[in-house]
Design a protein around this motif. Structure first.
Motif, PDB file in Angstrom:
ATOM      1  N   ARG A  38       0.849  -1.186   0.000  1.00 60.64           N
ATOM      2  CA  ARG A  38       0.000   0.000   0.000  1.00 60.64           C
ATOM      3  C   ARG A  38       0.882   1.233   0.000  1.00 60.64           C
ATOM      4  NH1 ARG A  38      -4.159   0.109   4.645  1.00 60.64           N
ATOM      5  NH2 ARG A  38      -2.354   0.800   5.807  1.00 60.64           N
ATOM      6  N   VAL A  39       0.576   2.177  -0.883  1.00 63.86           N
ATOM      7  CA  VAL A  39       1.324   3.428  -0.991  1.00 63.86           C
ATOM      8  C   VAL A  39       0.471   4.533  -0.397  1.00 63.86           C
ATOM      9  CG1 VAL A  39       2.392   5.054  -2.573  1.00 63.86           C
ATOM     10  CG2 VAL A  39       2.462   2.614  -3.069  1.00 63.86           C
ATOM     11  N   GLU A  40       0.997   5.202   0.610  1.00 58.61           N
ATOM     12  CA  GLU A  40       0.262   6.266   1.292  1.00 58.61           C
ATOM     13  C   GLU A  40       1.055   7.560   1.216  1.00 58.61           C
ATOM     14  OE1 GLU A  40      -0.134   4.771   5.231  1.00 58.61           O
ATOM     15  OE2 GLU A  40      -1.800   3.462   4.713  1.00 58.61           O
ATOM     16  N   GLY A  41       0.369   8.666   1.246  1.00 55.81           N
ATOM     17  CA  GLY A  41       1.020   9.959   1.307  1.00 55.81           C
ATOM     18  C   GLY A  41       1.296  10.561  -0.053  1.00 55.81           C
ATOM     19  N   ALA A  42       1.993  11.693  -0.030  1.00 56.21           N
ATOM     20  CA  ALA A  42       2.216  12.482  -1.239  1.00 56.21           C
ATOM     21  C   ALA A  42       3.572  12.231  -1.874  1.00 56.21           C
ATOM     22  CB  ALA A  42       2.071  13.957  -0.911  1.00 56.21           C
ATOM     23  N   SER A  43       4.339  11.312  -1.364  1.00 55.12           N
ATOM     24  CA  SER A  43       5.705  11.135  -1.860  1.00 55.12           C
ATOM     25  C   SER A  43       5.767  10.616  -3.287  1.00 55.12           C
ATOM     26  CB  SER A  43       6.478  10.191  -0.949  1.00 55.12           C
ATOM     27  OG  SER A  43       5.919   8.897  -0.988  1.00 55.12           O
ATOM     28  N   MET A  44       4.760   9.926  -3.752  1.00 57.81           N
ATOM     29  CA  MET A  44       4.781   9.359  -5.098  1.00 57.81           C
ATOM     30  C   MET A  44       3.828  10.075  -6.056  1.00 57.81           C
ATOM     31  SD  MET A  44       7.060   7.070  -5.231  1.00 57.81           S
ATOM     32  CE  MET A  44       6.655   6.414  -6.815  1.00 57.81           C
ATOM     33  N   GLN A  45       3.362  11.259  -5.697  1.00 56.28           N
ATOM     34  CA  GLN A  45       2.461  11.994  -6.580  1.00 56.28           C
ATOM     35  C   GLN A  45       3.228  12.572  -7.747  1.00 56.28           C
ATOM     36  OE1 GLN A  45       0.507  14.874  -4.154  1.00 56.28           O
ATOM     37  NE2 GLN A  45      -1.013  13.435  -3.433  1.00 56.28           N
ATOM     38  N   PRO A  46       2.732  12.659  -8.923  1.00 54.61           N
ATOM     39  CA  PRO A  46       1.382  12.374  -9.379  1.00 54.61           C
ATOM     40  C   PRO A  46       1.196  10.947  -9.882  1.00 54.61           C
ATOM     41  CG  PRO A  46       2.526  13.477 -11.125  1.00 54.61           C
ATOM     42  CD  PRO A  46       3.494  13.357  -9.960  1.00 54.61           C
ATOM     43  N   SER A  47       2.251  10.122  -9.865  1.00 56.78           N
ATOM     44  CA  SER A  47       2.100   8.748 -10.376  1.00 56.78           C
ATOM     45  C   SER A  47       1.126   7.941  -9.537  1.00 56.78           C
ATOM     46  CB  SER A  47       3.454   8.043 -10.390  1.00 56.78           C
ATOM     47  OG  SER A  47       4.336   8.697 -11.258  1.00 56.78           O
ATOM     48  N   LEU A  48       1.287   7.998  -8.235  1.00 56.13           N
ATOM     49  CA  LEU A  48       0.399   7.296  -7.314  1.00 56.13           C
ATOM     50  C   LEU A  48      -0.243   8.324  -6.392  1.00 56.13           C
ATOM     51  CD1 LEU A  48       2.738   4.319  -6.446  1.00 56.13           C
ATOM     52  CD2 LEU A  48       0.867   4.327  -8.083  1.00 56.13           C
ATOM     53  N   ASN A  49      -1.447   8.082  -5.966  1.00 58.22           N
ATOM     54  CA  ASN A  49      -2.239   9.006  -5.152  1.00 58.22           C
ATOM     55  C   ASN A  49      -2.385  10.353  -5.850  1.00 58.22           C
ATOM     56  OD1 ASN A  49      -2.397   7.060  -3.172  1.00 58.22           O
ATOM     57  ND2 ASN A  49      -0.733   7.898  -1.961  1.00 58.22           N
ATOM     58  N   PRO A  50      -2.913  10.390  -7.059  1.00 59.67           N
ATOM     59  CA  PRO A  50      -3.009  11.654  -7.796  1.00 59.67           C
ATOM     60  C   PRO A  50      -4.018  12.616  -7.178  1.00 59.67           C
ATOM     61  CG  PRO A  50      -4.214   9.957  -8.954  1.00 59.67           C
ATOM     62  CD  PRO A  50      -3.506   9.292  -7.792  1.00 59.67           C
ATOM     63  N   GLY A  51      -3.821  13.869  -7.462  1.00 54.09           N
ATOM     64  CA  GLY A  51      -4.782  14.880  -7.045  1.00 54.09           C
ATOM     65  C   GLY A  51      -4.709  15.241  -5.577  1.00 54.09           C
ATOM     66  N   GLY A  52      -3.650  14.912  -4.907  1.00 57.96           N
ATOM     67  CA  GLY A  52      -3.511  15.273  -3.509  1.00 57.96           C
ATOM     68  C   GLY A  52      -4.416  14.504  -2.574  1.00 57.96           C
ATOM     69  N   SER A  53      -4.933  13.393  -3.023  1.00 54.48           N
ATOM     70  CA  SER A  53      -5.832  12.629  -2.167  1.00 54.48           C
ATOM     71  C   SER A  53      -5.059  11.972  -1.026  1.00 54.48           C
ATOM     72  CB  SER A  53      -6.561  11.551  -2.973  1.00 54.48           C
ATOM     73  OG  SER A  53      -5.639  10.592  -3.447  1.00 54.48           O
ATOM     74  N   GLN A  54      -5.691  11.874   0.093  1.00 54.57           N
ATOM     75  CA  GLN A  54      -5.062  11.257   1.257  1.00 54.57           C
ATOM     76  C   GLN A  54      -5.349   9.766   1.324  1.00 54.57           C
ATOM     77  OE1 GLN A  54      -2.836  12.635   3.209  1.00 54.57           O
ATOM     78  NE2 GLN A  54      -3.002  14.463   1.941  1.00 54.57           N
ATOM     79  N   SER A  55      -6.046   9.246   0.332  1.00 56.69           N
ATOM     80  CA  SER A  55      -6.293   7.810   0.300  1.00 56.69           C
ATOM     81  C   SER A  55      -5.024   7.084  -0.124  1.00 56.69           C
ATOM     82  CB  SER A  55      -7.437   7.483  -0.655  1.00 56.69           C
ATOM     83  OG  SER A  55      -7.067   7.821  -1.971  1.00 56.69           O
ATOM     84  N   SER A  56      -5.026   5.786  -0.046  1.00 61.26           N
ATOM     85  CA  SER A  56      -3.832   5.019  -0.412  1.00 61.26           C
ATOM     86  C   SER A  56      -4.104   4.201  -1.659  1.00 61.26           C
ATOM     87  CB  SER A  56      -3.429   4.096   0.739  1.00 61.26           C
ATOM     88  OG  SER A  56      -4.462   3.186   1.012  1.00 61.26           O
ATOM     89  N   ASP A  57      -3.066   4.006  -2.461  1.00 66.22           N
ATOM     90  CA  ASP A  57      -3.137   3.142  -3.632  1.00 66.22           C
ATOM     91  C   ASP A  57      -2.514   1.800  -3.279  1.00 66.22           C
ATOM     92  OD1 ASP A  57      -4.352   4.986  -5.229  1.00 66.22           O
ATOM     93  OD2 ASP A  57      -2.539   5.580  -6.303  1.00 66.22           O
ATOM     94  N   VAL A  58      -2.980   0.759  -3.953  1.00 68.65           N
ATOM     95  CA  VAL A  58      -2.446  -0.581  -3.751  1.00 68.65           C
ATOM     96  C   VAL A  58      -1.672  -0.965  -5.006  1.00 68.65           C
ATOM     97  CG1 VAL A  58      -3.033  -2.990  -3.318  1.00 68.65           C
ATOM     98  CG2 VAL A  58      -4.356  -1.182  -2.246  1.00 68.65           C
ATOM     99  N   VAL A  59      -0.441  -1.441  -4.829  1.00 67.34           N
ATOM    100  CA  VAL A  59       0.406  -1.809  -5.959  1.00 67.34           C
ATOM    101  C   VAL A  59       0.896  -3.240  -5.794  1.00 67.34           C
ATOM    102  CG1 VAL A  59       1.174   0.533  -6.446  1.00 67.34           C
ATOM    103  CG2 VAL A  59       2.454  -0.845  -4.842  1.00 67.34           C
TER     104      VAL A  59
END
Length: 82
Positions: A38-59
């Motif tokens: 699970r990728v959380e936070g803004a460290s991988m934006q805009p590739s993961l968690n685009p748009g400044g969302s605080q939700s997490s992506d699963v990779v």
């Protein structure tokens, strides 16, 4: 009564056989082939968690590519501390 106890014993025996086969296979797969992270936070934006969302992506992390040195430009590499 004896018939229901026989069913329970067969069920428990089948469950144990499946459990002791499935767990080592799953652990080996997650260790050697791929795992889910699970990728959380803004460290991988805009590739993961685009748009400044605080939700997490699963990779899905592919271990085979790294072990075979098949990492290319624009690939995302994840480092895991030991």
């Amino acid at each position: 009564m004896a018939q229901s106890q026989g069913w329970v014993k067969r069920y428990i025996k089948a469950f144990c056989k499946g459990f002791f086969v499935a767990v080592p296979v799953a652990v080996t797969f997650l260790d050697r082939v791929a795992c889910v992270a699970r990728v959380e936070g803004a460290s991988m934006q805009p590739s993961l968690n685009p748009g400044g969302s605080q939700s997490s992506d699963v990779v899905l992390l592919n271990h085979w590519k790294v072990r075979n040195f098949e990492v290319h430009r624009s690939d995302i590499v994840s480092l895991v501390p030991f």
